[in-house]
Scaffold this motif. Structure first.
Motif, mmCIF file in Angstrom:
data_model
loop_
_atom_site.group_PDB
_atom_site.id
_atom_site.type_symbol
_atom_site.label_atom_id
_atom_site.label_comp_id
_atom_site.label_asym_id
_atom_site.label_seq_id
_atom_site.Cartn_x
_atom_site.Cartn_y
_atom_site.Cartn_z
ATOM 1 N N ILE A 44 -71.286 -57.651 11.205
ATOM 2 C CA ILE A 44 -72.183 -58.292 12.167
ATOM 3 C C ILE A 44 -73.296 -59.059 11.448
ATOM 4 C CG2 ILE A 44 -73.828 -57.877 14.038
ATOM 5 C CD1 ILE A 44 -72.165 -55.456 14.855
ATOM 6 N N CYS A 45 -73.789 -58.510 10.331
ATOM 7 C CA CYS A 45 -74.872 -59.147 9.562
ATOM 8 C C CYS A 45 -74.508 -60.592 9.231
ATOM 9 C CB CYS A 45 -75.110 -58.366 8.271
ATOM 10 S SG CYS A 45 -76.280 -59.146 7.127
ATOM 11 N N LEU A 46 -75.448 -61.521 9.521
ATOM 12 C CA LEU A 46 -75.221 -62.917 9.164
ATOM 13 C C LEU A 46 -76.263 -63.426 8.181
ATOM 14 C CD1 LEU A 46 -77.447 -63.831 11.281
ATOM 15 C CD2 LEU A 46 -75.539 -64.379 12.798
ATOM 16 N N ALA A 47 -76.833 -62.478 7.417
ATOM 17 C CA ALA A 47 -77.735 -62.814 6.309
ATOM 18 C C ALA A 47 -79.027 -63.468 6.775
ATOM 19 C CB ALA A 47 -77.019 -63.674 5.267
ATOM 20 N N ASP A 48 -79.536 -63.050 7.912
ATOM 21 C CA ASP A 48 -80.817 -63.564 8.403
ATOM 22 C C ASP A 48 -81.953 -63.275 7.414
ATOM 23 O OD1 ASP A 48 -82.568 -64.426 10.895
ATOM 24 O OD2 ASP A 48 -83.461 -62.616 10.056
ATOM 25 N N GLY A 49 -81.976 -62.073 6.873
ATOM 26 C CA GLY A 49 -82.962 -61.738 5.840
ATOM 27 C C GLY A 49 -84.251 -61.112 6.346
ATOM 28 N N ALA A 50 -84.445 -61.017 7.649
ATOM 29 C CA ALA A 50 -85.683 -60.453 8.189
ATOM 30 C C ALA A 50 -85.868 -59.003 7.750
ATOM 31 C CB ALA A 50 -85.695 -60.546 9.709
ATOM 32 N N CYS A 51 -84.798 -58.268 7.649
ATOM 33 C CA CYS A 51 -84.912 -56.861 7.242
ATOM 34 C C CYS A 51 -85.437 -56.761 5.810
ATOM 35 C CB CYS A 51 -83.573 -56.147 7.401
ATOM 36 S SG CYS A 51 -82.208 -56.888 6.490
ATOM 37 N N LEU A 52 -84.927 -57.604 4.912
ATOM 38 C CA LEU A 52 -85.425 -57.590 3.533
ATOM 39 C C LEU A 52 -86.898 -57.974 3.483
ATOM 40 C CD1 LEU A 52 -82.139 -58.426 2.904
ATOM 41 C CD2 LEU A 52 -83.154 -58.435 0.644
ATOM 42 N N GLU A 61 -81.242 -54.560 -0.231
ATOM 43 C CA GLU A 61 -81.068 -55.598 -1.246
ATOM 44 C C GLU A 61 -79.785 -56.370 -0.942
ATOM 45 O OE1 GLU A 61 -79.028 -53.277 -4.992
ATOM 46 O OE2 GLU A 61 -81.203 -53.171 -4.816
ATOM 47 N N TRP A 62 -79.772 -57.628 -1.340
ATOM 48 C CA TRP A 62 -78.608 -58.469 -1.067
ATOM 49 C C TRP A 62 -77.407 -58.033 -1.899
ATOM 50 C CZ3 TRP A 62 -78.946 -60.967 3.154
ATOM 51 C CH2 TRP A 62 -80.090 -61.662 3.539
ATOM 52 N N VAL A 63 -76.242 -58.032 -1.281
ATOM 53 C CA VAL A 63 -74.993 -57.962 -2.033
ATOM 54 C C VAL A 63 -74.119 -59.130 -1.573
ATOM 55 C CG1 VAL A 63 -75.038 -55.452 -2.331
ATOM 56 C CG2 VAL A 63 -73.819 -56.432 -0.392
ATOM 57 N N LYS A 74 -74.916 -59.889 2.282
ATOM 58 C CA LYS A 74 -75.267 -58.883 3.288
ATOM 59 C C LYS A 74 -76.446 -58.052 2.801
ATOM 60 C CE LYS A 74 -71.444 -60.001 5.471
ATOM 61 N NZ LYS A 74 -71.448 -60.723 6.763
ATOM 62 N N ALA A 75 -77.160 -57.466 3.774
ATOM 63 C CA ALA A 75 -78.294 -56.604 3.447
ATOM 64 C C ALA A 75 -77.801 -55.179 3.255
ATOM 65 C CB ALA A 75 -79.319 -56.654 4.575
ATOM 66 N N ASN A 76 -77.732 -54.757 1.994
ATOM 67 C CA ASN A 76 -77.252 -53.419 1.681
ATOM 68 C C ASN A 76 -78.430 -52.432 1.710
ATOM 69 O OD1 ASN A 76 -75.171 -51.639 0.868
ATOM 70 N ND2 ASN A 76 -75.884 -51.740 -1.250
ATOM 71 N N VAL A 92 -86.262 -56.413 14.160
ATOM 72 C CA VAL A 92 -86.256 -57.824 13.752
ATOM 73 C C VAL A 92 -84.861 -58.402 13.548
ATOM 74 C CG1 VAL A 92 -88.561 -57.759 12.736
ATOM 75 C CG2 VAL A 92 -86.564 -57.293 11.288
ATOM 76 N N CYS A 93 -83.858 -57.588 13.354
ATOM 77 C CA CYS A 93 -82.518 -58.152 13.126
ATOM 78 C C CYS A 93 -82.046 -58.886 14.381
ATOM 79 C CB CYS A 93 -81.512 -57.068 12.749
ATOM 80 S SG CYS A 93 -79.845 -57.750 12.530
ATOM 81 N N PRO A 94 -81.757 -60.180 14.256
ATOM 82 C CA PRO A 94 -81.414 -60.979 15.433
ATOM 83 C C PRO A 94 -80.062 -60.631 16.051
ATOM 84 C CG PRO A 94 -81.128 -62.296 13.451
ATOM 85 C CD PRO A 94 -81.751 -60.989 13.026
ATOM 86 N N VAL A 95 -79.218 -59.935 15.290
ATOM 87 C CA VAL A 95 -77.874 -59.630 15.804
ATOM 88 C C VAL A 95 -77.629 -58.117 15.926
ATOM 89 C CG1 VAL A 95 -76.755 -61.783 15.125
ATOM 90 C CG2 VAL A 95 -76.990 -59.953 13.439
ATOM 91 N N ASP A 96 -78.722 -57.327 15.848
ATOM 92 C CA ASP A 96 -78.609 -55.875 16.003
ATOM 93 C C ASP A 96 -77.555 -55.258 15.095
ATOM 94 O OD1 ASP A 96 -80.630 -55.767 17.917
ATOM 95 O OD2 ASP A 96 -79.256 -56.062 19.586
ATOM 96 N N ALA A 97 -77.617 -55.649 13.829
ATOM 97 C CA ALA A 97 -76.644 -55.122 12.868
ATOM 98 C C ALA A 97 -77.076 -53.797 12.255
ATOM 99 C CB ALA A 97 -76.416 -56.148 11.755
ATOM 100 N N ILE A 98 -78.322 -53.355 12.535
ATOM 101 C CA ILE A 98 -78.879 -52.183 11.842
ATOM 102 C C ILE A 98 -79.111 -51.030 12.810
ATOM 103 C CG2 ILE A 98 -80.745 -51.360 10.341
ATOM 104 C CD1 ILE A 98 -81.380 -54.285 9.692
ATOM 105 N N ASP A 99 -78.745 -49.827 12.344
ATOM 106 C CA ASP A 99 -79.023 -48.602 13.091
ATOM 107 C C ASP A 99 -79.797 -47.662 12.174
ATOM 108 O OD1 ASP A 99 -78.539 -46.755 15.424
ATOM 109 O OD2 ASP A 99 -77.530 -45.600 13.866
#
Ligand code: SF4
Ligand code: F3S
Length: 103
Positions: A44-52, A61-63, A74-76, A92-99
């Motif tokens: 789902i992650c599209l590398a928005d970067g807000a989480c980082l 961190e990016w992988v 992706k945000a690892n 902040v994740c625009p696509v709700d990729a994080i739990d």
């Protein structure tokens, strides 16, 4: 959005640099979910970067994920053990990729 029930609905298929990998994983198209306390659905992650940018304790961190249809990185949640459960990344994740599952 990420399935917050992933620990029941998926199987852990491995570990990369101490971060759990939850299947199915079929690279490069399917990358699965990474992490447990802080979990990121790589598909789902599209590398928005807000989480980082926003995580106060630099959990992510990016992988590189070359060839993935959504994004090439992706945000690892590499330092998920440092998480203080502020829930900013989830917000902040625009696509709700994080739990994040506050213990
Ligand atoms: Fe970082 Fe807060 Fe997300 Fe934990 S909940 S990973 S501390 S932004
Ligand atoms: Fe990815 Fe969402 Fe972070 S799209 S980079 S998990 S803000």
């Amino acid at each position: 959005a990420i399935d917050s029930n992933f620990e029941q609905s998926r199987e852990q298929v491995g570990e990369e640099d101490g971060v759990a990998v939850w299947g199915p994983v079929e690279p490069p198209e399917k990358q699965g979910i990474r992490g447990t306390h802080v979990a990121v659905d790589f598909d789902i992650c599209l590398a928005d970067g807000a989480c980082l940018e926003d995580c106060p304790v630099d959990v992510f961190e990016w992988v590189d994920t070359p060839g993935h249809p959504e994004s090439e990185r992706k945000a690892n949640p590499a330092d998920e053990d440092q998480c203080i459960d502020c829930m900013l990344c989830v917000d902040v994740c625009p696509v709700d990729a994080i739990d994040v599952d506050p213990g």
